[in-house]
Design a protein around this motif. Structure first.
Motif, mmCIF file in Angstrom:
data_model
loop_
_atom_site.group_PDB
_atom_site.id
_atom_site.type_symbol
_atom_site.label_atom_id
_atom_site.label_comp_id
_atom_site.label_asym_id
_atom_site.label_seq_id
_atom_site.Cartn_x
_atom_site.Cartn_y
_atom_site.Cartn_z
ATOM 1 N N UNK A 149 1.672 -8.583 0.864
ATOM 2 C CA UNK A 149 2.379 -7.396 0.380
ATOM 3 C C UNK A 149 1.424 -6.367 -0.219
ATOM 4 N N UNK A 150 0.141 -6.679 -0.232
ATOM 5 C CA UNK A 150 -0.843 -5.742 -0.767
ATOM 6 C C UNK A 150 -0.804 -5.629 -2.272
ATOM 7 N N UNK A 151 -0.616 -6.763 -2.960
ATOM 8 C CA UNK A 151 -0.475 -6.730 -4.419
ATOM 9 C C UNK A 151 -1.656 -7.356 -5.151
ATOM 10 N N UNK A 152 -2.757 -7.614 -4.459
ATOM 11 C CA UNK A 152 -3.898 -8.241 -5.120
ATOM 12 C C UNK A 152 -4.432 -7.392 -6.267
ATOM 13 N N UNK A 153 -4.532 -6.083 -6.058
ATOM 14 C CA UNK A 153 -5.067 -5.210 -7.103
ATOM 15 C C UNK A 153 -4.135 -5.173 -8.312
ATOM 16 N N UNK A 154 -2.853 -5.011 -8.057
ATOM 17 C CA UNK A 154 -1.892 -4.916 -9.153
ATOM 18 C C UNK A 154 -1.766 -6.235 -9.913
ATOM 19 N N UNK A 155 -1.814 -7.342 -9.191
ATOM 20 C CA UNK A 155 -1.614 -8.658 -9.813
ATOM 21 C C UNK A 155 -2.911 -9.296 -10.285
ATOM 22 N N UNK A 156 -4.024 -8.605 -10.159
ATOM 23 C CA UNK A 156 -5.321 -9.209 -10.479
ATOM 24 C C UNK A 156 -5.371 -9.832 -11.879
ATOM 25 N N UNK A 157 -4.905 -9.171 -12.939
ATOM 26 C CA UNK A 157 -4.979 -9.805 -14.259
ATOM 27 C C UNK A 157 -4.259 -11.146 -14.314
ATOM 28 N N UNK A 158 -3.101 -11.222 -13.666
ATOM 29 C CA UNK A 158 -2.334 -12.470 -13.663
ATOM 30 C C UNK A 158 -3.043 -13.542 -12.838
ATOM 31 N N UNK A 159 -3.518 -13.153 -11.645
ATOM 32 C CA UNK A 159 -4.206 -14.104 -10.775
ATOM 33 C C UNK A 159 -5.460 -14.640 -11.457
ATOM 34 N N UNK A 160 -6.214 -13.729 -12.075
ATOM 35 C CA UNK A 160 -7.447 -14.143 -12.736
ATOM 36 C C UNK A 160 -7.154 -15.076 -13.908
#
Length: 304
Positions: free
Chosen positions: A186-197
């Motif tokens: 969905x192209x959400x890596x940038x937006x979700x980066x803080x959560x993923x990290x």
């Protein structure tokens, strides 16, 4: 359901989910209900009383679904007609006989992929939850997790969103591979980066994409005033006088967005515009104060 006696907010939200699910099913339209009571049932959110029904609609049938909603007496809430500077991702409806709203999404902030692609990714692996004696389609557990994470990050200064984000951080990601696959799809890596990290480590992605200007704007726009101030700073100087005038004296629809009962008589409008001017001055002073603090801190660090 056209004639509804007095409903509690809880009843209204559940029945609205059932109504919208019925309209979608009867007309062969794919929809997914996001956030709301569905994620509570999925165990991703603590008990919370929603005040609207958030529904994500397949893009190719978005307008057709809105027509069906309007055929049941739901009315569009006013929105800012300046779609060029403030593009909308959803249409909000209210009904005189219902206590809640409907938030009909054509896309979801933070999802940078093509809307059709993003919806298909969310639809793949979707499930249902039982609500108001009806099966309600919702995203998969990991897709719902992503939506909540991005939604909370977009409004992390709000107490409720911060509490929900902290709750999410305390949950284990059931299927890390599926979660990352959805984020990518969905192209959400940038937006979700803080959560993923925070959950999986910053090195789980070898090359992080940069957030889009729209997402950066949404993160900076903690209030409508700050959003307009952020946009004004990027406006060509030739257009600034006209833009400032429009922001201080916007169309009536802007005044009605948050309060349908705003007094729109000449005296009422004068009071509303004066209030906007005062708010704009407070926002400007606050913004300048923060910039000065950051400048002082930066200078202090450079002197060390």
């Amino acid at each position: 359901m056209d004639q509804v006696e007095t409903l509690t907010m809880h009843e209204g939200v559940l029945l609205t989910h059932a109504l919208l699910a019925y309209l979608a099913s009867e007309n062969d339209i794919r929809v997914l209900f996001v956030k709301g009571p569905g994620v509570v049932l999925q165990g991703l959110r603590e008990g919370h009383q929603s005040t609207d029904a958030d529904v994500l609609i397949e893009p190719q049938n978005f307008d057709r679904f809105l027509t069906l909603v309007e055929s049941r007496g739901w009315l569009r809430r006013p929105s800012d007609p300046d779609g060029e500077r403030f593009p909308t991702h959803s249409v909000t409806y209210y009904h005189p006989q219902w206590p809640n709203d409907i938030d009909a999404h054509k896309s979801f902030p933070g999802f940078e992929a093509n809307s059709d692609t993003a919806f298909d990714v969310m639809w793949d692996g979707h499930t249902t939850v039982r609500m108001a004696n009806r099966e309600i389609p919702v995203p998969s557990l990991e897709a719902s997790r992503l939506i909540l994470a991005v939604h909370s990050l977009r409004s992390e200064w709000k107490h409720r969103e911060q509490r929900e984000y902290d709750f999410l951080l305390g949950l284990e990601i059931s299927d890390q591979k599926a979660f990352l696959s959805i984020c990518t799809g969905v192209g959400a890596l940038a937006a979700a980066r803080p959560f993923i990290a925070a959950k999986l480590g910053d090195d789980v992605i070898s090359e992080w994409p940069k957030p889009s200007p729209e997402w950066v704007f949404r993160l900076s726009a903690k209030t409508g005033g700050l959003g307009r101030w952020h946009m004004l700073r990027q406006t060509p100087w030739q257009k600034i006088p006209r833009t400032v005038w429009r922001d201080l004296f916007p169309p009536t629809e802007v005044l009605l967005m948050n309060n349908l009962y705003t007094n729109t008589t000449p005296i009422g409008l004068a009071k509303a515009y004066l209030a906007r001017f005062k708010s704009a001055m407070r926002t400007l002073l606050l913004s300048r104060s923060k910039l000065n603090v950051r400048s002082t801190q930066a200078k202090s660090r450079s002197d060390i």
